[in-house]
Design a protein around this motif. Sequence first.
Motif, short mmCIF file in Angstrom:
data_model
loop_
_atom_site.label_atom_id
_atom_site.label_comp_id
_atom_site.label_asym_id
_atom_site.label_seq_id
_atom_site.Cartn_x
_atom_site.Cartn_y
_atom_site.Cartn_z
N TYR A 77 24.57 31.38 74.52
CA TYR A 77 24.08 30.40 74.02
C TYR A 77 24.00 29.04 74.67
O TYR A 77 24.98 28.75 75.61
CB TYR A 77 24.64 29.96 72.52
CG TYR A 77 26.27 29.72 72.59
CD1 TYR A 77 27.30 30.68 72.84
CD2 TYR A 77 26.50 28.39 73.20
CE1 TYR A 77 28.51 30.37 72.84
CE2 TYR A 77 28.02 28.10 73.25
CZ TYR A 77 28.73 28.86 73.22
OH TYR A 77 29.88 28.93 73.50
N GLU A 78 23.12 28.21 74.72
CA GLU A 78 23.08 26.83 75.25
C GLU A 78 22.55 25.90 74.16
O GLU A 78 21.21 25.73 73.98
CB GLU A 78 22.30 26.67 76.42
CG GLU A 78 22.77 27.73 77.71
CD GLU A 78 21.86 27.45 78.94
OE1 GLU A 78 21.29 26.58 79.06
OE2 GLU A 78 22.36 28.05 79.94
N GLY A 79 23.42 25.27 73.44
CA GLY A 79 22.84 23.98 72.52
C GLY A 79 22.34 23.01 73.19
O GLY A 79 22.56 22.41 74.03
N GLU A 80 20.91 22.63 72.77
CA GLU A 80 20.21 21.69 73.49
C GLU A 80 19.35 20.61 72.49
O GLU A 80 19.11 21.23 71.40
CB GLU A 80 19.16 22.26 74.43
CG GLU A 80 19.86 23.18 75.17
CD GLU A 80 19.19 23.60 76.59
OE1 GLU A 80 17.95 22.92 76.82
OE2 GLU A 80 19.73 24.28 77.36
N LEU A 81 19.25 19.42 72.87
CA LEU A 81 18.27 18.51 72.16
C LEU A 81 16.93 18.97 72.53
O LEU A 81 16.34 19.10 73.75
CB LEU A 81 18.46 17.20 72.51
CG LEU A 81 17.28 16.22 72.03
CD1 LEU A 81 17.54 15.83 70.58
CD2 LEU A 81 17.61 14.66 72.67
N CYS A 109 18.30 26.11 70.82
CA CYS A 109 19.35 26.80 71.41
C CYS A 109 18.39 27.63 72.74
O CYS A 109 17.52 28.09 72.53
CB CYS A 109 19.94 27.70 70.81
SG CYS A 109 21.23 28.63 71.58
N ASP A 110 18.93 27.42 74.00
CA ASP A 110 18.20 28.01 75.08
C ASP A 110 19.12 29.12 75.48
O ASP A 110 20.04 29.24 76.04
CB ASP A 110 18.35 26.99 76.28
CG ASP A 110 17.98 27.56 77.80
OD1 ASP A 110 17.36 28.71 77.61
OD2 ASP A 110 18.30 27.14 78.59
N LEU A 111 18.45 30.45 74.82
CA LEU A 111 19.35 31.74 74.92
C LEU A 111 19.13 31.93 76.28
O LEU A 111 17.93 31.96 76.81
CB LEU A 111 18.66 32.58 73.98
CG LEU A 111 19.13 32.32 72.50
CD1 LEU A 111 18.66 33.38 71.62
CD2 LEU A 111 20.64 32.22 72.35
MN MN Z 1 19.35 25.18 79.05
#
Ligand code: MN
Length: 231
Positions: A77-81, A109-111
């Motif tokens: 996971y990468e939580g993102e605005l 989220c940038d999976l």
């Molecule tokens: Mn990312």
Amino acid sequence: MDYEFEPPATPAVPVHGGSKFPVRRIFCVGKNYADHIREMGGDAKKSSPVFFTKPADAIVMTGASIPYPQGTDDLHYEGELVVAIGNSGRDLTERHEAGALIFGTACGCDLTRRDLQAAAKKAGAPWDASKAFDHSAPVAPIGRWQDFSPDAFDGARLVTKVNDEIRQDAPLSAMIWTVPEIICALSALFELRAGDLIYTGTPAGVGPLNRGDRVEVEIGTLPALEFSIAE
Ligand code: MN
């Protein structure tokens, strides 16, 4: 002339309070929080923004159950605005010009298939297989800029939870490149158009997801994102 087959439906994200935001392109920023660059073994001072893309139909709505992707043993996971673009622009240089392009913002989220990304980095190869796969772009309903900008950004933190445990917690102010700077830099490479989404990068604390995990991303008062990985 008729199409050979029915054209695919336009991917769209709900807008908080009604209507839908049709998605044209998805841009993503790499290396936008110093602590995440360090955890990935990089040097924040030497980094400039890295852009990559995902297909528009990679979006996944909040509440979804996502199948564990094929071809990986290390889904992260990468939580993102996420910034939603509502007007066209290219070669922008001024903060106010960039601001005029913003329709709204959302939790996203940038999976990432981290094992494929590591292999691509080592080989100097493109990142597409690690980033641009099916279901790789979960996104919550978009908050309109005029409704959410002050509340969402005044001291707001980006918080990612996995199974109710906090894994990422960083102020949006820790972004190396601000939202207007990202829009200006992107617009020097691509003409931005209504319907574009920009995933603006992730802070430290990224990690693996397993089957059955539940992910939440929260930013200030924006509608939260929640999804799970199917058993
Ligand atoms: Mn990312």
